[in-house]
Design an enzyme around this catalytic site. Structure first.
Site, short mmCIF file in Angstrom:
data_model
loop_
_atom_site.label_atom_id
_atom_site.label_comp_id
_atom_site.label_asym_id
_atom_site.label_seq_id
_atom_site.Cartn_x
_atom_site.Cartn_y
_atom_site.Cartn_z
N ARG A 19 -5.76 6.15 -7.80
CA ARG A 19 -5.55 7.59 -7.80
C ARG A 19 -5.49 8.15 -9.22
O ARG A 19 -6.08 9.20 -9.51
CB ARG A 19 -4.26 7.91 -7.04
CG ARG A 19 -4.33 7.49 -5.57
CD ARG A 19 -2.96 7.41 -4.92
NE ARG A 19 -2.30 8.71 -4.90
CZ ARG A 19 -1.01 8.87 -4.61
NH1 ARG A 19 -0.25 7.81 -4.35
NH2 ARG A 19 -0.49 10.07 -4.60
N THR A 28 -1.75 5.67 2.06
CA THR A 28 -2.98 4.89 1.95
C THR A 28 -3.09 3.99 3.17
O THR A 28 -2.16 3.23 3.47
CB THR A 28 -3.00 4.06 0.67
OG1 THR A 28 -2.94 4.92 -0.47
CG2 THR A 28 -4.27 3.22 0.59
N LEU A 86 0.87 -1.17 0.00
CA LEU A 86 0.00 0.00 0.00
C LEU A 86 0.91 1.23 0.00
O LEU A 86 1.99 1.21 0.61
CB LEU A 86 -0.91 0.04 1.23
CG LEU A 86 -1.99 -1.04 1.36
CD1 LEU A 86 -2.71 -0.87 2.69
CD2 LEU A 86 -2.98 -0.97 0.20
N ASP A 87 0.48 2.29 -0.65
CA ASP A 87 1.24 3.53 -0.61
C ASP A 87 1.37 4.01 0.83
O ASP A 87 0.52 3.72 1.68
CB ASP A 87 0.56 4.62 -1.43
CG ASP A 87 0.55 4.31 -2.92
OD1 ASP A 87 1.40 3.52 -3.37
OD2 ASP A 87 -0.30 4.88 -3.63
N ARG A 88 2.40 4.78 1.09
CA ARG A 88 2.65 5.29 2.44
C ARG A 88 1.40 5.96 3.03
O ARG A 88 1.06 5.73 4.19
CB ARG A 88 3.81 6.29 2.39
CG ARG A 88 4.03 7.05 3.69
CD ARG A 88 5.19 8.01 3.58
NE ARG A 88 5.35 8.79 4.81
CZ ARG A 88 6.36 9.62 5.02
NH1 ARG A 88 7.29 9.80 4.08
NH2 ARG A 88 6.44 10.29 6.15
#
Length: 334
Positions: free
Chosen positions: A245, A148, A144-146
């Site tokens: 996104r 998110t 997961l993105d930082r």
């Protein structure tokens, strides 16, 4: 072999006729069962795999007589120090964990982020983690993105890692996110089918690419409408970098407070009131309003279908509450 042990991984293979014409990454995934195909593809691209003493590509079709060599130096000792970081564990057994990752937590150590990561927390929580991606990514099956938040699956054994990774590669994992977006989508639900690739203007970002991109498909469903905003359930059918996104920005509805793909990096209560924010006002949210809400997989040991749901964090709920209070929609959907 079933895991990456400290030292040097050095394997040699000579291709016989019965396996010729297979892709290089497919052949090595079968020959090295402890390593996922995604990890092997990265090894090939990074030059750790040669064919006939020359660099190659994952898609290379192997031929009879080819000599394949895999060489990878692995760190000695603990690569990631354990840290006493509280984890919101949704599920745990001898094979896997499901963790509700908070926002502002990097998944694994990388340049500029050597501590405070999910892997640091996992190493501090348990001595048993998969090593198929190396010790810097111990237990990590997907990312997961930082900024998110939400549910992320972690493997305790290499066998569990392999079983879970194969499901991600086969796209049988069901992944749902909650997103609060700018504007109100015209349709209550839709499929976004737009290939993605690296942006030609900003190489660190992704973009819709009509030529040269990789297939990317996203389904969104409007859960609630507000004046100027909407809450969406977003289902990933593929798993490209920044897919949700970029896709939502592409249709004109970027995720709220997405500084990379939207128009602002924070949203204030005063913004919803149409006022200038005072100097001492704290934002409702200062990261993309995106939360990995639900994931369903086959259990890596039993094969039984299991589902995990992660409640949204405080900033996401604060934004949602402010929208319900200040921007209600007469015809909202729940």
């Amino acid at each position: 072999m079933s895991a990456l042990e400290p030292g040097t991984l050095h394997q040699r293979f000579t291709i016989r006729g019965r396996v010729s014409e297979r892709r290089l990454d497919q052949y090595l995934a079968a020959a090295l069962p402890g390593l996922s195909r995604t990890f092997i593809q990265r090894l090939i691209r990074d030059g750790h795999v040669t064919v006939n003493a020359a660099p190659s590509e994952p898609s290379y079709r192997i031929r009879r007589g080819d000599r394949i060599e895999v060489v990878l130096d692995l760190p000695q000792g603990p690569a990631v120090p354990p840290e006493d970081i509280a984890l919101d564990i949704l599920y745990e057994d001898d094979h896997m964990l499901a963790v509700n990752k908070p926002p502002d937590m990097v998944v694994h150590p990388a340049k500029g982020h050597q501590s405070g990561t999910l892997v640091n927390a996992l190493v501090g929580h348990t001595h048993t983690l998969s090593s198929a991606y190396g010790e810097l990514r111990a237990g990590i099956v997907h990312r997961l993105d930082r900024d998110t938040s939400g549910v992320i699956l972690c493997a305790k054994t290499d066998a569990a890692h392999s079983a879970l990774a194969k499901q991600f590669e086969a796209r049988t994992v069901e992944k749902h996110y909650l997103a609060i977006v700018e504007g109100e989508p015209e349709l209550d639900a839709d499929l976004i089918d737009a290939a993605l690739g690296r942006s030609t203007r900003h190489p660190e970002a992704m973009a819709v690419r009509r030529q040269g991109g990789k297939s990317a498909r996203t389904i969104y469903r409007v859960q609630q409408r507000f004046r100027g905003f909407a809450l969406l359930d977003v289902q990933l059918l593929t798993g490209r970098t920044h897919q949700i996104r970029v896709h939502l920005a592409h249709i004109g509805h970027p995720v709220v407070a997405d500084g990379s793909y939207g128009s602002r990096s924070a949203l204030y209560r005063s913004d919803l009131l149409g006022l200038e924010p005072p100097d001492d006002e704290s934002p409702l949210i200062a990261r993309q309003a995106l939360h990995a809400h639900r994931i369903a997989v086959a259990h890596p040991a039993t094969g039984q279908r299991i589902e995990f749901t992660a409640p949204p964090p405080a900033d996401f709920l604060a934004l949602l509450g402010a929208l319900q209070e200040l921007r209600p929609h007469a015809s909202h959907r729940t």
